[in-house]
Design a protein around this motif. Structure first.
Motif, PDB file in Angstrom:
ATOM      1  N   ARG A 231       0.728  -1.219  -0.091  1.00 48.34           N
ATOM      2  CA  ARG A 231      -0.097   0.027   0.092  1.00 48.34           C
ATOM      3  C   ARG A 231       0.851   1.207   0.029  1.00 48.34           C
ATOM      4  NH1 ARG A 231      -3.772  -1.373   5.142  1.00 48.34           N
ATOM      5  NH2 ARG A 231      -1.669  -1.961   5.715  1.00 48.34           N
ATOM      6  N   THR A 232       1.850   1.537   0.766  1.00 46.10           N
ATOM      7  CA  THR A 232       2.626   2.403   0.756  1.00 46.10           C
ATOM      8  C   THR A 232       3.390   2.811  -0.309  1.00 46.10           C
ATOM      9  OG1 THR A 232       3.124   2.120   3.206  1.00 46.10           O
ATOM     10  CG2 THR A 232       4.458   3.758   2.016  1.00 46.10           C
ATOM     11  N   GLN A 233       4.019   1.703  -1.322  1.00 47.13           N
ATOM     12  CA  GLN A 233       4.615   1.709  -2.677  1.00 47.13           C
ATOM     13  C   GLN A 233       3.483   2.329  -3.445  1.00 47.13           C
ATOM     14  OE1 GLN A 233       6.455  -1.917  -3.740  1.00 47.13           O
ATOM     15  NE2 GLN A 233       6.896  -2.289  -1.712  1.00 47.13           N
ATOM     16  N   LEU A 234       2.273   1.780  -3.385  1.00 51.54           N
ATOM     17  CA  LEU A 234       1.219   2.421  -4.279  1.00 51.54           C
ATOM     18  C   LEU A 234       0.869   3.654  -3.946  1.00 51.54           C
ATOM     19  CD1 LEU A 234      -0.932   1.778  -6.392  1.00 51.54           C
ATOM     20  CD2 LEU A 234      -2.530   0.889  -4.756  1.00 51.54           C
ATOM     21  N   LEU A 235       0.743   4.125  -2.784  1.00 49.64           N
ATOM     22  CA  LEU A 235       0.595   5.497  -2.264  1.00 49.64           C
ATOM     23  C   LEU A 235       1.655   6.442  -3.043  1.00 49.64           C
ATOM     24  CD1 LEU A 235      -1.040   7.949  -0.933  1.00 49.64           C
ATOM     25  CD2 LEU A 235       0.284   6.961   1.310  1.00 49.64           C
ATOM     26  N   ARG A 236       2.875   5.924  -2.732  1.00 48.78           N
ATOM     27  CA  ARG A 236       3.909   6.932  -3.614  1.00 48.78           C
ATOM     28  C   ARG A 236       3.877   7.014  -4.880  1.00 48.78           C
ATOM     29  NH1 ARG A 236       7.730   3.932  -0.053  1.00 48.78           N
ATOM     30  NH2 ARG A 236       8.383   2.918  -1.979  1.00 48.78           N
ATOM     31  N   HIS A 237       3.382   5.857  -5.610  1.00 45.96           N
ATOM     32  CA  HIS A 237       3.160   5.856  -7.077  1.00 45.96           C
ATOM     33  C   HIS A 237       1.801   6.837  -7.560  1.00 45.96           C
ATOM     34  CE1 HIS A 237       2.601   4.259 -10.970  1.00 45.96           C
ATOM     35  NE2 HIS A 237       1.207   4.249 -10.799  1.00 45.96           N
ATOM     36  N   LEU A 238       0.839   6.778  -6.718  1.00 51.07           N
ATOM     37  CA  LEU A 238      -0.112   7.411  -7.150  1.00 51.07           C
ATOM     38  C   LEU A 238      -0.079   9.111  -7.037  1.00 51.07           C
ATOM     39  CD1 LEU A 238      -3.117   5.746  -5.188  1.00 51.07           C
ATOM     40  CD2 LEU A 238      -2.550   5.715  -7.947  1.00 51.07           C
ATOM     41  N   LEU A 239       0.823   9.371  -5.890  1.00 47.05           N
ATOM     42  CA  LEU A 239       1.041  10.810  -5.511  1.00 47.05           C
ATOM     43  C   LEU A 239       1.926  11.156  -6.590  1.00 47.05           C
ATOM     44  CD1 LEU A 239       2.415  10.563  -1.783  1.00 47.05           C
ATOM     45  CD2 LEU A 239       0.360  11.777  -2.919  1.00 47.05           C
ATOM     46  N   LYS A 240       3.044  10.435  -7.156  1.00 47.02           N
ATOM     47  CA  LYS A 240       3.969  10.591  -8.317  1.00 47.02           C
ATOM     48  C   LYS A 240       3.024  11.147  -9.626  1.00 47.02           C
ATOM     49  CE  LYS A 240       8.247   9.725 -10.838  1.00 47.02           C
ATOM     50  NZ  LYS A 240       9.199   8.471 -10.788  1.00 47.02           N
ATOM     51  N   GLU A 241       2.407  10.092  -9.990  1.00 48.08           N
ATOM     52  CA  GLU A 241       1.410   9.964 -11.244  1.00 48.08           C
ATOM     53  C   GLU A 241       0.379  10.958 -11.373  1.00 48.08           C
ATOM     54  OE1 GLU A 241       1.970   7.921 -14.171  1.00 48.08           O
ATOM     55  OE2 GLU A 241       3.905   7.589 -12.873  1.00 48.08           O
ATOM     56  N   ASN A 242      -0.106  11.280 -10.208  1.00 44.36           N
ATOM     57  CA  ASN A 242      -1.382  12.330 -10.235  1.00 44.36           C
ATOM     58  C   ASN A 242      -0.871  13.883  -9.804  1.00 44.36           C
ATOM     59  OD1 ASN A 242      -3.814  10.498 -11.143  1.00 44.36           O
ATOM     60  ND2 ASN A 242      -2.656   9.533  -9.360  1.00 44.36           N
ATOM     61  N   LYS A 243       0.366  13.958  -9.149  1.00 37.44           N
ATOM     62  CA  LYS A 243       0.587  15.284  -8.795  1.00 37.44           C
ATOM     63  C   LYS A 243      -0.368  15.951  -8.099  1.00 37.44           C
ATOM     64  CE  LYS A 243       3.892  15.820 -12.596  1.00 37.44           C
ATOM     65  NZ  LYS A 243       4.080  14.373 -13.279  1.00 37.44           N
ATOM     66  N   TRP A 244      -0.918  15.285  -7.009  1.00 40.72           N
ATOM     67  CA  TRP A 244      -1.975  15.733  -6.261  1.00 40.72           C
ATOM     68  C   TRP A 244      -1.252  16.681  -5.213  1.00 40.72           C
ATOM     69  CZ3 TRP A 244      -3.434  10.403  -5.273  1.00 40.72           C
ATOM     70  CH2 TRP A 244      -4.517   9.875  -6.104  1.00 40.72           C
ATOM     71  N   GLY A 245      -1.750  17.931  -4.993  1.00 35.55           N
ATOM     72  CA  GLY A 245      -1.261  18.920  -4.144  1.00 35.55           C
ATOM     73  C   GLY A 245      -1.458  18.738  -2.866  1.00 35.55           C
ATOM     74  N   ARG A 246      -2.348  18.073  -2.415  1.00 31.56           N
ATOM     75  CA  ARG A 246      -2.707  17.659  -1.133  1.00 31.56           C
ATOM     76  C   ARG A 246      -3.375  16.571  -0.862  1.00 31.56           C
ATOM     77  NH1 ARG A 246      -5.218  22.591   1.916  1.00 31.56           N
ATOM     78  NH2 ARG A 246      -6.151  22.875  -0.167  1.00 31.56           N
ATOM     79  N   VAL A 247      -3.167  15.659  -0.067  1.00 28.98           N
ATOM     80  CA  VAL A 247      -4.085  14.265  -0.037  1.00 28.98           C
ATOM     81  C   VAL A 247      -4.257  14.020   1.786  1.00 28.98           C
ATOM     82  CG1 VAL A 247      -4.066  12.024  -0.537  1.00 28.98           C
ATOM     83  CG2 VAL A 247      -2.952  13.503  -2.329  1.00 28.98           C
ATOM     84  N   LEU A 248      -5.186  13.733   1.982  1.00 24.55           N
ATOM     85  CA  LEU A 248      -5.679  13.381   3.181  1.00 24.55           C
ATOM     86  C   LEU A 248      -5.723  11.837   3.332  1.00 24.55           C
ATOM     87  CD1 LEU A 248      -6.236  14.023   6.346  1.00 24.55           C
ATOM     88  CD2 LEU A 248      -8.586  14.260   5.598  1.00 24.55           C
TER      89      LEU A 248
END
Length: 416
Positions: A231-248
């Motif tokens: 899950r943590t690896q996927l979270l990092r991947h999603l952050l990089k791919e989607n370039k979300w400014g903020r995520v809770l």
């Protein structure tokens, strides 16, 4: 329908205009005239529907019409968390600025020194927003009395009971006048809350805002299948791919919040943990940094699921699924607020699929299960789903001990 048609005074209408409120929301249309008329109210409406203004506007009008000399506590609002106490107080103070006579509004909550709050109550107060424990502490210190309260509001009543405040609430009720107005506002009303309402409310006006499309927040709900250990690896991947400014990001425990935030920091991501054991100063600082976009990711327990209003928060992610369907509502309600759209993502693994299915069933929801390339799950469910727990929306069955859960969390952490 306009605010002027609801029976509000010119001063309150001026405050409404100053705040930029154009038209009342459905819960405000239903609740404001009833509260002005002195009725008890049992109101259910989803997060972000305008519940605070629905009870604040008529209660402020009542206070403006009541004698303010000497100051007596006439309105008491009970909330479950420090953050909700601060947010509600700030909103009410803004609405009270147009009052022809100044009103004293106090916020009382734990996690900080009691002395400044005792000082603030000197000379009395017209309206208090409080968490139950700190309110009782101040009563015991003779800093305020509850004998003149005319209106009692339980905001997020379900969370008040879920967080174990039932004993404190009963003690507070014993200190209040028997004749008073009682107002219950929340997004959900489990059995325990309805039982309390049944004991307290007298011929209440019942309000249930239908979950129509025009009333629902614009939230895209997604479910991504992933093995728990990735899950943590996927979270990092999603952050990089989607370039979300903020995520809770919501997790189940403070250990997970700190552990995941630390892993994200080591990966160069500006992240911080947020949980109930932080001091009030630390919580305020972390939230301020997140709101100012100094942090990209806030990894939080359910203490952040209510009472935190973050403007234009684009994404909420359930790293751990919430224990109940009720908490799912409040978690995803942190996004898609004030007319903005948002995304709510839930990580679903083989051992949580049955629980997420239950959440879907309770919300009449169906999310297509997604898989992200490179993170396809390999684990499969090995046991049938246990029966649902009707009391809290969770899954019954053999519960793991706290030690077992900590060992599993530590083991997962080594692999993430």
């Amino acid at each position: 329908m306009s605010f002027s048609s609801l029976g509000l005074s010119p001063a309150i209408l001026h405050a409404v205009a100053e705040r930029g409120y154009a038209t009342p929301t459905p819960v405000q249309v239903a609740a404001i005239p009833s509260i002005l008329g002195g009725a008890d109210v049992l109101a259910a409406a989803q997060t972000g529907s305008g519940k605070t203004a629905a009870f604040a506007l008529p209660l402020l009008q009542f206070l403006q019409q009541a004698s303010a000399t000497p100051r007596k506590l006439r309105v008491l609002i009970l909330v479950p968390t420090r953050e909700l106490a601060q947010q509600t107080t700030e909103a009410i103070r803004m609405l009270a600025q147009a009052s022809p006579q100044p009103l004293k509004i106090a916020a009382l909550f734990g996690g900080v020194s009691i002395n400044p709050q005792m000082m603030d109550l000197r000379g009395g107060a017209d309206l208090v927003v409080a968490t139950p424990g700190r309110l009782l502490d101040l009563v015991e210190h003779n800093a305020l009395k509850l004998s003149e309260v005319a209106s009692l509001v339980l905001d997020e009543a379900d969370r008040l009971l879920d967080m174990g405040f039932s004993d404190e609430i009963n003690r507070i009720l014993a200190l209040l006048p028997a004749q008073r107005q009682n107002l219950f506002f929340s997004a959900t009303f489990p059995t325990a809350v309805l039982a309390l309402a049944g004991r307290m409310l007298h011929q209440p006006v019942r309000i249930a805002v239908p979950a129509l499309a025009q009333n629902q927040p614009d939230i895209e709900q997604r479910a991504i299948m992933v093995d728990a250990g990735r899950r943590t690896q996927l979270l990092r991947h999603l952050l990089k791919e989607n370039k979300w400014g903020r995520v809770l990001v919501f997790v189940a425990t403070k250990y997970s919040a700190e552990h995941i935030a630390e892993k994200l920091q080591r990966a160069g991501i500006k992240a911080a943990a947020f949980h109930g054991e932080f001091s009030q100063g630390a919580r305020d600082e972390v939230l301020a940094d997140f709101k100012a976009s100094k942090l990209q990711v806030l990894v939080a327990t359910d203490v952040a699921a209510r009472g935190i209003d973050i403007a234009q928060l684009p994404v909420v992610l359930n790293y751990d699924l919430p224990r109940s369907a009720v908490d799912y509502t409040h978690r995803i309600g942190r996004t898609g607020r004030a007319g903005k759209s948002g995304i709510a993502i839930s990580f679903v693994s083989a051992d949580t699929e049955a629980h997420f299915h239950l959440i879907e069933k309770r919300h009449h929801l169906k999310c297509e299960r997604e898989q992200i390339a490179g993170f396809e799950p390999v684990d499969v469910a090995t046991a049938p789903a246990a029966p649902a727990d009707a009391a809290n929306g969770g899954i019954k069955g053999k519960r793991k001990s706290k030690k077992d859960k900590l060992r599993e969390a530590a083991a997962r952490g080594k692999n993430e």
